[in-house]
Design a protein around this motif. Structure first.
Motif, PDB file in Angstrom:
ATOM      1  N   THR A  23     -49.124  -5.409 -44.688  1.00 46.00           N
ATOM      2  CA  THR A  23     -47.780  -5.006 -45.111  1.00 46.00           C
ATOM      3  C   THR A  23     -47.179  -3.973 -44.169  1.00 46.00           C
ATOM      4  O   THR A  23     -47.828  -2.986 -43.823  1.00 46.00           O
ATOM      5  N   ILE A  24     -45.933  -4.212 -43.775  1.00 42.17           N
ATOM      6  CA  ILE A  24     -45.150  -3.237 -43.026  1.00 42.17           C
ATOM      7  C   ILE A  24     -43.871  -2.978 -43.816  1.00 42.17           C
ATOM      8  O   ILE A  24     -43.140  -3.905 -44.153  1.00 42.17           O
ATOM      9  N   ASN A  25     -43.627  -1.718 -44.120  1.00 36.27           N
ATOM     10  CA  ASN A  25     -42.430  -1.311 -44.860  1.00 36.27           C
ATOM     11  C   ASN A  25     -41.493  -0.518 -43.970  1.00 36.27           C
ATOM     12  O   ASN A  25     -41.925   0.140 -43.025  1.00 36.27           O
ATOM     13  N   ARG A  26     -40.211  -0.558 -44.339  1.00 38.84           N
ATOM     14  CA  ARG A  26     -39.184   0.296 -43.727  1.00 38.84           C
ATOM     15  C   ARG A  26     -38.355   0.872 -44.870  1.00 38.84           C
ATOM     16  O   ARG A  26     -37.779   0.114 -45.641  1.00 38.84           O
ATOM     17  N   ARG A  27     -38.319   2.190 -44.964  1.00 40.22           N
ATOM     18  CA  ARG A  27     -37.552   2.849 -46.029  1.00 40.22           C
ATOM     19  C   ARG A  27     -36.078   2.820 -45.634  1.00 40.22           C
ATOM     20  O   ARG A  27     -35.666   3.463 -44.671  1.00 40.22           O
ATOM     21  N   LEU A  28     -35.277   2.040 -46.372  1.00 39.61           N
ATOM     22  CA  LEU A  28     -33.860   1.908 -46.074  1.00 39.61           C
ATOM     23  C   LEU A  28     -33.048   3.026 -46.710  1.00 39.61           C
ATOM     24  O   LEU A  28     -32.112   3.540 -46.100  1.00 39.61           O
ATOM     25  N   ILE A  29     -33.383   3.363 -47.946  1.00 43.34           N
ATOM     26  CA  ILE A  29     -32.661   4.409 -48.676  1.00 43.34           C
ATOM     27  C   ILE A  29     -33.686   5.374 -49.242  1.00 43.34           C
ATOM     28  O   ILE A  29     -34.607   4.968 -49.952  1.00 43.34           O
ATOM     29  N   GLY A  30     -33.536   6.653 -48.941  1.00 41.47           N
ATOM     30  CA  GLY A  30     -34.446   7.675 -49.455  1.00 41.47           C
ATOM     31  C   GLY A  30     -33.878   9.059 -49.234  1.00 41.47           C
ATOM     32  O   GLY A  30     -32.814   9.234 -48.627  1.00 41.47           O
ATOM     33  N   ARG A  31     -34.604  10.036 -49.704  1.00 37.85           N
ATOM     34  CA  ARG A  31     -34.156  11.426 -49.576  1.00 37.85           C
ATOM     35  C   ARG A  31     -34.005  11.830 -48.104  1.00 37.85           C
ATOM     36  O   ARG A  31     -33.032  12.464 -47.719  1.00 37.85           O
ATOM     37  N   GLU A  32     -34.998  11.423 -47.279  1.00 41.43           N
ATOM     38  CA  GLU A  32     -35.013  11.905 -45.897  1.00 41.43           C
ATOM     39  C   GLU A  32     -33.939  11.297 -45.002  1.00 41.43           C
ATOM     40  O   GLU A  32     -33.580  11.886 -43.996  1.00 41.43           O
ATOM     41  N   ASN A  33     -33.411  10.111 -45.339  1.00 40.81           N
ATOM     42  CA  ASN A  33     -32.421   9.528 -44.429  1.00 40.81           C
ATOM     43  C   ASN A  33     -30.985   9.584 -44.949  1.00 40.81           C
ATOM     44  O   ASN A  33     -30.065   9.744 -44.167  1.00 40.81           O
ATOM     45  N   GLY A  35     -30.335  11.189 -48.246  1.00 40.60           N
ATOM     46  CA  GLY A  35     -30.263  12.216 -49.283  1.00 40.60           C
ATOM     47  C   GLY A  35     -30.325  11.695 -50.706  1.00 40.60           C
ATOM     48  O   GLY A  35     -30.007  12.424 -51.651  1.00 40.60           O
ATOM     49  N   ALA A  36     -30.770  10.438 -50.916  1.00 39.48           N
ATOM     50  CA  ALA A  36     -30.862   9.870 -52.264  1.00 39.48           C
ATOM     51  C   ALA A  36     -31.874  10.659 -53.089  1.00 39.48           C
ATOM     52  O   ALA A  36     -32.983  10.916 -52.626  1.00 39.48           O
ATOM     53  N   LYS A  37     -31.510  11.010 -54.300  1.00 33.33           N
ATOM     54  CA  LYS A  37     -32.382  11.812 -55.164  1.00 33.33           C
ATOM     55  C   LYS A  37     -33.021  11.015 -56.295  1.00 33.33           C
ATOM     56  O   LYS A  37     -34.038  11.412 -56.835  1.00 33.33           O
ATOM     57  N   HIS A  38     -32.424   9.887 -56.683  1.00 41.46           N
ATOM     58  CA  HIS A  38     -32.880   9.181 -57.877  1.00 41.46           C
ATOM     59  C   HIS A  38     -33.291   7.732 -57.642  1.00 41.46           C
ATOM     60  O   HIS A  38     -33.702   7.050 -58.585  1.00 41.46           O
ATOM     61  N   PRO A 115     -37.624   8.017 -56.926  1.00 43.42           N
ATOM     62  CA  PRO A 115     -38.198   7.673 -55.628  1.00 43.42           C
ATOM     63  C   PRO A 115     -39.710   7.878 -55.583  1.00 43.42           C
ATOM     64  O   PRO A 115     -40.232   8.858 -56.091  1.00 43.42           O
ATOM     65  N   TYR A 116     -40.376   6.945 -54.957  1.00 42.95           N
ATOM     66  CA  TYR A 116     -41.826   6.989 -54.778  1.00 42.95           C
ATOM     67  C   TYR A 116     -42.183   7.859 -53.579  1.00 42.95           C
ATOM     68  O   TYR A 116     -43.135   8.623 -53.608  1.00 42.95           O
ATOM     69  N   ALA A 117     -41.419   7.724 -52.510  1.00 38.49           N
ATOM     70  CA  ALA A 117     -41.614   8.494 -51.273  1.00 38.49           C
ATOM     71  C   ALA A 117     -43.028   8.330 -50.715  1.00 38.49           C
ATOM     72  O   ALA A 117     -43.530   9.209 -50.033  1.00 38.49           O
ATOM     73  N   GLU A 118     -43.676   7.213 -51.035  1.00 40.14           N
ATOM     74  CA  GLU A 118     -44.994   6.846 -50.508  1.00 40.14           C
ATOM     75  C   GLU A 118     -45.995   7.990 -50.598  1.00 40.14           C
ATOM     76  O   GLU A 118     -46.720   8.303 -49.671  1.00 40.14           O
TER      77      GLU A 118
END
Length: 130
Positions: A23-33, A35-38, A115-118
């Motif tokens: 498995t290879i993942n790419r985080r499209l929406i998250g806090r770090e890119n 600023g998504a919080k929920h 968010p899981y944030a791995e």
């Protein structure tokens, strides 16, 4: 010029998630890119026979939308096959398994809330004891 809220999949860093094979993942929406919080959105590409080993996400709901390929899913005592366009839901704390069954890799969107944030601290694996 870059847009603060636009993410191009090919520009998102790739990573291999814990408790997964092929498995290879790419985080499209998250806090770090953005600023998504929920919510968090991940694009996953999984090789044939690869996928998620038995695990759960305490306090995190997960949605998988299959873009390409096929997969077999186990969750909540149910087993079913997914085809492109199908969506499945993993309730918070529910043990689940996701295995690619197609010859070609599967592509899917995965949505986590919160968010899981791995974070491995936010995963409970059900792996065999050695």
């Amino acid at each position: 010029m870059t847009n603060r809220y636009l993410v191009r999949a090919g520009e998102a860093p790739a990573y291999s998630p814990a408790n997964h094979t092929g498995t290879i993942n790419r985080r499209l929406i998250g806090r770090e890119n953005v600023g998504a919080k929920h919510v968090e959105v991940v694009l996953g590409v999984i090789e044939r026979d690869g996928g998620a080993l038995p695990h759960s996400h305490p306090g995190i709901e997960q949605v998988c939308y299959l873009l390409e390929g096929s997969a077999r899913v186990e969750v909540g005592g149910e087993m079913f096959d997914m085809l492109p366009g199908d969506t499945c839901f993993f309730p918070a704390d529910a043990m689940h398994v996701f295995t690619v069954t197609s010859e070609k890799p599967a592509r899917l969107l995965v949505i986590y809330s919160p968010p899981y944030a791995e974070s491995n601290a936010r995963t409970t694996a059900n792996l065999p004891k050695e």
